[in-house]
Design an enzyme around this catalytic site. Structure first.
Site, mmCIF file in Angstrom:
data_model
loop_
_atom_site.group_PDB
_atom_site.id
_atom_site.type_symbol
_atom_site.label_atom_id
_atom_site.label_comp_id
_atom_site.label_asym_id
_atom_site.label_seq_id
_atom_site.Cartn_x
_atom_site.Cartn_y
_atom_site.Cartn_z
ATOM 1 N N LYS A 192 0.828 -1.209 0.000
ATOM 2 C CA LYS A 192 0.000 0.000 0.000
ATOM 3 C C LYS A 192 0.865 1.264 0.000
ATOM 4 O O LYS A 192 0.582 2.197 -0.745
ATOM 5 C CB LYS A 192 -0.942 0.017 1.216
ATOM 6 C CG LYS A 192 -1.954 -1.125 1.206
ATOM 7 C CD LYS A 192 -3.043 -0.921 2.251
ATOM 8 C CE LYS A 192 -2.524 -0.997 3.682
ATOM 9 N NZ LYS A 192 -2.114 -2.370 4.095
ATOM 10 N N ARG A 267 -10.596 0.520 9.171
ATOM 11 C CA ARG A 267 -10.349 -0.899 9.400
ATOM 12 C C ARG A 267 -11.557 -1.610 10.000
ATOM 13 O O ARG A 267 -11.522 -2.811 10.216
ATOM 14 C CB ARG A 267 -9.174 -1.090 10.345
ATOM 15 C CG ARG A 267 -7.870 -0.646 9.730
ATOM 16 C CD ARG A 267 -6.715 -1.128 10.579
ATOM 17 N NE ARG A 267 -5.492 -0.514 10.108
ATOM 18 C CZ ARG A 267 -4.344 -1.168 9.984
ATOM 19 N NH1 ARG A 267 -4.263 -2.437 10.304
ATOM 20 N NH2 ARG A 267 -3.281 -0.545 9.561
ATOM 21 N N ARG A 306 11.076 -6.618 4.916
ATOM 22 C CA ARG A 306 10.999 -5.198 5.219
ATOM 23 C C ARG A 306 11.494 -4.933 6.643
ATOM 24 O O ARG A 306 12.182 -3.941 6.897
ATOM 25 C CB ARG A 306 9.547 -4.705 5.072
ATOM 26 C CG ARG A 306 9.381 -3.221 5.330
ATOM 27 C CD ARG A 306 7.986 -2.737 4.991
ATOM 28 N NE ARG A 306 7.020 -3.075 6.041
ATOM 29 C CZ ARG A 306 5.719 -2.772 5.972
ATOM 30 N NH1 ARG A 306 5.222 -2.186 4.906
ATOM 31 N NH2 ARG A 306 4.898 -3.089 6.965
ATOM 32 N N ARG A 312 10.985 -1.501 11.987
ATOM 33 C CA ARG A 312 9.663 -1.505 12.601
ATOM 34 C C ARG A 312 9.497 -2.737 13.468
ATOM 35 O O ARG A 312 9.605 -3.861 12.987
ATOM 36 C CB ARG A 312 8.577 -1.489 11.513
ATOM 37 C CG ARG A 312 8.294 -0.106 10.977
ATOM 38 C CD ARG A 312 7.284 -0.148 9.864
ATOM 39 N NE ARG A 312 6.041 -0.824 10.242
ATOM 40 C CZ ARG A 312 4.934 -0.792 9.498
ATOM 41 N NH1 ARG A 312 4.929 -0.136 8.356
ATOM 42 N NH2 ARG A 312 3.855 -1.430 9.896
ATOM 43 N N ARG A 324 -0.882 -10.108 12.737
ATOM 44 C CA ARG A 324 -1.446 -8.930 12.059
ATOM 45 C C ARG A 324 -2.286 -9.346 10.852
ATOM 46 O O ARG A 324 -3.332 -8.758 10.578
ATOM 47 C CB ARG A 324 -0.327 -7.983 11.607
ATOM 48 C CG ARG A 324 0.257 -7.185 12.761
ATOM 49 C CD ARG A 324 1.570 -6.542 12.392
ATOM 50 N NE ARG A 324 1.436 -5.568 11.320
ATOM 51 C CZ ARG A 324 2.424 -5.221 10.507
ATOM 52 N NH1 ARG A 324 3.609 -5.786 10.615
ATOM 53 N NH2 ARG A 324 2.232 -4.312 9.579
#
Ligand code: IMP
Ligand code: MG
Length: 368
Positions: A192, A267, A306, A312, A324
């Site tokens: 995204k 969401r 990533r 992160r 998640r």
């Protein structure tokens, strides 16, 4: 849809709803004034229709007058002089009810009140068909309200756009066809963020990533940030109220935007509803939800990769990553139905080269 001067308007409040609002005003006024022989004062021009319809519903003794408010450049250096044109009534011992079509900022009415309060009325109350509570910022009270409306521009039923439109039976609102608001949807790792910057580039939009805004708040150790962190670190969703407040403030910070890409929001259906009413208040809407479709194993692979250089914490650990995705499938994926029901949902194959996926997205947006 109708055209008035340069602008287009769409139906907003039907004759029937107007009628109900007038009846509501009438019944409240009857309760409070049936034995008081009040003096109704309609503020021209806009109020002529509501005064007329309201009068027919009031079955007790009353008097009626109209005034027109005017503000002109005075001869003294003190500036503006306010006056009520054609008003020569003695208000001593009168119970006055001001009748308005609409109260917006309340500026006009404030001046009218100042003048009326100096004429010795026993009481002065205000009744209005329409009221914009989010714009009104005055100390005085609006005593009787037919309908509350958000901060949008309306015409019809006495209300004008540059003097036209007063003779329309229903109330219309300004049609918004300018803003391109997109919900960019898909599980974590669907790409995204990458695709959002492509959309920003091509359509000149403002990218609003809930995750990025949260992370900026977390980094800045704001109150909101600390709160959000406790949820995000566990792979949980941040509560709706927190997220919605934050998003609203980001949108408000960018009033000149050609449109927004909502990334990571909404969401839940509750959030989708909140977003919808928030945008409606601003005279705009979500045009489309584009969803990037990527299978779970590919997602886990991308996220762990990533996590190696993004730092992160929610990308670093496979359990958190899979959780998640599970949260997305269990709680978030249903939001797609919300937009599908409104015919605003487009599913995009999110596997392939970045350029290929971008091309699919551009096609989807151009086809709205
Ligand atoms: P105020 O901001 O409350 O002083 O509103 C002043 C006047 O602006 C009202 O009496 C209306 O004549 C006009 N007005 C405010 N909002 C609208 C609207 O949405 N449509 C048409 N006229 C409006
Ligand atoms: Mg008016």
């Amino acid at each position: 849809m109708i055209q008035i001067h340069d602008k287009q308007f769409v139906p907003y409040i039907s004759e029937k709803e107007i009628n109900l609002a007038v009846k509501k005003l009438a019944s409240e006024l009857t309760t409070d004034y049936a034995t008081k022989k009040p003096l109704l004062i309609g503020i021209l021009n806009g109020s002529f229709m509501v005064v007329s319809d309201l009068m027919k519903e009031l079955k007790f003794d009353l008097e009626l007058s109209f005034v027109k408010f005017s503000s002109y450049e005075g001869t003294k250096s003190s500036g503006k002089v306010d006056e009520l044109i054609g008003f020569n009534q003695d208000l001593t011992n009168k119970d006055v009810i001001i009748i308005e079509d609409i109260v917006d900022t309340g500026n006009t009415l404030e001046k009218v009140l100042t003048i009326l309060n100096n004429l010795g009325a026993k009481s002065v109350k205000i009744a209005t068909l329409l009221f914009k509570p989010t714009v009104f910022d005055k100390k005085y009270e609006i005593n009787y309200v037919g309908l509350k409306i958000p901060n949008i521009f309306v015409v019809g039923y006495g209300l004008d756009y540059d003097e036209l439109g007063r003779n329309i039976k229903e109330i219309y609102k300004l049609k918004d066809n300018q803003m391109l608001n997109i919900v960019l949807f898909g599980p974590p790792g669907a790409g995204k963020g990458t695709q959002a910057s492509r959309l920003v580039e091509k359509y000149n939009l403002y990218h609003l990533s809930t995750g990025d805004v949260f992370r900026a708040n977390i980094k800045g150790k704001t109150e909101l940030g600390n709160l959000a962190k406790s949820y995000i670190d566990k792979g949980h969703l941040v509560p709706d109220e927190v997220t919605i407040k934050m998003l609203e403030s980001e949108v408000n910070k960018n009033p000149e935007a050609k449109g927004f890409i909502f990334d990571g929001f909404p969401r839940t259906d509750v959030q989708a509803d909140a977003l919808e009413s928030f945008l409606t208040n601003r005279g705009t809407e979500i045009k489309v939800m584009v969803a990037l479709d990527v299978d779970e194993e590919e997602l886990v692979k991308r996220l762990l990769l990533r996590g190696k250089d993004s730092g992160r914490p929610d990308d670093a650990n496979e359990d958190v990553v899979r959780n998640r995705i599970t949260v997305y499938n269990d709680q978030t994926a249903v939001v797609a139905d919300y937009y599908e029901k409104k015919n605003k949902y487009v599913n995009i194959n999110g596997v392939g080269s970045i350029d290929e996926i971008t091309e699919r997205l551009y096609n989807a947006v151009d086809n709205i």
